[in-house]
Design an enzyme around this catalytic site. Structure first.
Site, PDB file in Angstrom:
ATOM      1  N   ASN A  92      50.194 -31.688 -52.521  1.00  0.00           N
ATOM      2  CA  ASN A  92      50.970 -30.509 -52.121  1.00  0.00           C
ATOM      3  C   ASN A  92      50.951 -30.369 -50.592  1.00  0.00           C
ATOM      4  O   ASN A  92      49.886 -30.363 -49.981  1.00  0.00           O
ATOM      5  CB  ASN A  92      50.296 -29.293 -52.789  1.00  0.00           C
ATOM      6  CG  ASN A  92      51.000 -27.988 -52.520  1.00  0.00           C
ATOM      7  OD1 ASN A  92      52.229 -27.911 -52.534  1.00  0.00           O
ATOM      8  ND2 ASN A  92      50.236 -26.937 -52.268  1.00  0.00           N
ATOM      9  N   GLU A 109      47.944 -30.789 -47.814  1.00  0.00           N
ATOM     10  CA  GLU A 109      48.066 -30.761 -46.353  1.00  0.00           C
ATOM     11  C   GLU A 109      47.227 -31.835 -45.667  1.00  0.00           C
ATOM     12  O   GLU A 109      46.610 -31.590 -44.633  1.00  0.00           O
ATOM     13  CB  GLU A 109      47.745 -29.336 -45.856  1.00  0.00           C
ATOM     14  CG  GLU A 109      48.664 -28.327 -46.540  1.00  0.00           C
ATOM     15  CD  GLU A 109      48.360 -26.864 -46.234  1.00  0.00           C
ATOM     16  OE1 GLU A 109      47.531 -26.597 -45.363  1.00  0.00           O
ATOM     17  OE2 GLU A 109      48.979 -25.990 -46.885  1.00  0.00           O
ATOM     18  N   ASP A 146      58.518 -19.181 -49.604  1.00  0.00           N
ATOM     19  CA  ASP A 146      58.773 -17.835 -49.093  1.00  0.00           C
ATOM     20  C   ASP A 146      59.648 -17.981 -47.861  1.00  0.00           C
ATOM     21  O   ASP A 146      59.740 -19.056 -47.273  1.00  0.00           O
ATOM     22  CB  ASP A 146      57.501 -17.005 -48.834  1.00  0.00           C
ATOM     23  CG  ASP A 146      56.434 -17.703 -48.014  1.00  0.00           C
ATOM     24  OD1 ASP A 146      56.760 -18.652 -47.284  1.00  0.00           O
ATOM     25  OD2 ASP A 146      55.265 -17.276 -48.091  1.00  0.00           O
ATOM     26  N   HIS A 169      57.579 -23.114 -47.097  1.00  0.00           N
ATOM     27  CA  HIS A 169      57.405 -21.879 -46.320  1.00  0.00           C
ATOM     28  C   HIS A 169      58.476 -21.924 -45.234  1.00  0.00           C
ATOM     29  O   HIS A 169      58.427 -22.769 -44.351  1.00  0.00           O
ATOM     30  CB  HIS A 169      56.009 -21.814 -45.707  1.00  0.00           C
ATOM     31  CG  HIS A 169      54.937 -21.697 -46.737  1.00  0.00           C
ATOM     32  ND1 HIS A 169      54.725 -20.528 -47.444  1.00  0.00           N
ATOM     33  CD2 HIS A 169      54.049 -22.592 -47.217  1.00  0.00           C
ATOM     34  CE1 HIS A 169      53.737 -20.706 -48.301  1.00  0.00           C
ATOM     35  NE2 HIS A 169      53.302 -21.953 -48.188  1.00  0.00           N
ATOM     36  N   GLU A 224      55.583 -23.379 -53.088  1.00  0.00           N
ATOM     37  CA  GLU A 224      55.081 -22.165 -52.420  1.00  0.00           C
ATOM     38  C   GLU A 224      56.183 -21.478 -51.622  1.00  0.00           C
ATOM     39  O   GLU A 224      55.958 -21.015 -50.502  1.00  0.00           O
ATOM     40  CB  GLU A 224      53.929 -22.514 -51.456  1.00  0.00           C
ATOM     41  CG  GLU A 224      52.774 -23.273 -52.074  1.00  0.00           C
ATOM     42  CD  GLU A 224      51.578 -23.459 -51.138  1.00  0.00           C
ATOM     43  OE1 GLU A 224      51.612 -22.931 -50.006  1.00  0.00           O
ATOM     44  OE2 GLU A 224      50.620 -24.119 -51.548  1.00  0.00           O
TER      45      GLU A 224
END
Ligand code: 9MR
Length: 349
Positions: A194, A153, A262, A230, A260
């Site tokens: 990432n 990030e 979701d 996400h 990651e």
């Protein structure tokens, strides 16, 4: 006598095989045939207290990322005092179940301890602190943690380098340094950058591309990019753009990962939303399988019983593959179907 023993052994094997028909159909078995790793973020407290959750992880996944157990504030709560209790538990669980570990995360602007963020450090002191943190953590798990999210990030929504504790304190080259120090501590590990919000096209995706291209040009040992994913039903990248993005990263010599995923829903989740969620999971997995350099697909948690979403987005949740009773959701069945089809076609080739 001997023959009888053989016959008994054979029938015992058949009985056992009959008792475990699901083994061939778990996500990890199918993913292995399809040629990718299937992962999840693991909640270490729950591994200890919730046996059914631990069994679920071991049965379905072959790659674990520590959701919080390896973050700076957990691993080095006081200057120079390292606490590996949680990280050790995660790595030992993974090894006991033949799972790979992705270490998460070495340099990030969140979950930093107060002694660090409230301290007064010169550039050189801060660089020395980061170097020592990376060296200690990565050396401890050399050969046991297969990949590291070295940095996360670091790119802002406008595509530029995010201004953070690290960029202010060390300068923009903190990223290249972090990759170098990680590589020195474990030359075999696969090193990843990432980030979120840059999975498809757009300014942020371009910013991430430029950042990792620059790191490659400078000779930094970066080997992969994690696209976090996400998502919500209203806000998700198009799978076709994700594929294109993965391909341009591959052209730089980088592997990619859905790292990651979701998909948060409004609670209580409707059946239509659960079906749409399943379709989104399927599409993203298919995008990954379509690009040979996409090597793993991970969700940010396995079961809605343990997920960061309800805490961070009140009223939303139900974002993962298993519900709060650890029962498979349409998203799980969708993922399994896509993996199954890919495994079958891989076997035909
Ligand atoms: O899931 C993690 C949650 O338990 C923590 O409280 C949170 C702290 O910011 O971090 C969450 O995990 C994040 C991950 O480390 C980096 N990418 C975004 C994830 C979700 O916020």
């Amino acid at each position: 006598m001997f023959l009888r023993a053989v016959v008994m052994a054979a029938s015992l094997a058949a009985t056992l095989a009959g008792a475990l028909p699901a083994a061939a159909d778990t996500l990890r078995t199918l993913a292995e045939s399809a040629g990718i790793r299937i992962g999840t973020a693991a909640n270490v407290d729950a591994l200890d207290t919730d046996a059914a959750y631990a069994r679920l992880l071991a049965r379905e996944f072959d790659l674990l990322t520590a959701e919080n157990a390896m973050k700076f504030s957990v691993v080095q709560p006081e200057r120079g005092r390292f606490d590996f209790t949680q990280a050790d538990a995660l790595v030992e669980f993974a090894e006991a179940h033949a799972m790979q570990v992705n270490g998460h995360v070495l340099v990030w602007h969140q979950q930093l301890p107060d002694w660090l963020t409230q301290g007064q450090f010169s550039r050189d002191e801060l660089a020395a602190i980061l170097r020592e943190h990376i060296r200690t953590l990565v050396t401890r798990y050399r050969g046991r943690v297969a990949s590291w999210d070295v940095a996360a990030e670091a790119v802002d929504e406008d595509g530029r380098l995010r201004e953070t504790f690290w960029s202010r304190g060390i300068g923009p080259d903190y990223l290249a340094l972090a990759f170098r120090w990680t590589h020195e501590a474990d030359p075999q590990a696969h090193l990843r950058y990432n980030d979120y919000g840059g999975e498809g096209g757009g300014v942020k995706s371009d910013g991430i591309y430029d950042l990792v291209a620059g790191l490659r040009r400078k000779g930094a040992p970066i080997h992969g990019v994690g696209l976090q994913m996400h998502a919500s039903l209203k806000d998700a990248p198009r799978a076709s753009e994700v594929r294109i993005n993965m391909k341009r990263l591959a052209a730089l010599g980088l592997q990619t990962h859905i790292s990651e995923m979701d998909v948060m829903l409004s609670l209580p989740a409707s059946r239509a939303d659960l079906r749409a969620q399943a379709a989104l999971y399927r599409d993203m997995l298919q995008a990954c399988l379509a690009v040979p350099q996409c090597r793993s697909f991970s969700t940010w948690g396995a079961s809605d019983r343990y997920s960061w979403i309800p805490e961070f987005f009140p009223g939303r949740g139900a974002a993962l593959l298993f519900d709060t009773d650890l029962q498979p959701k349409p998203a799980y069945r969708g993922i399994r179907k896509v993996l199954g089809a890919s495994a079958a076609s891989a076997r035909r080739h």
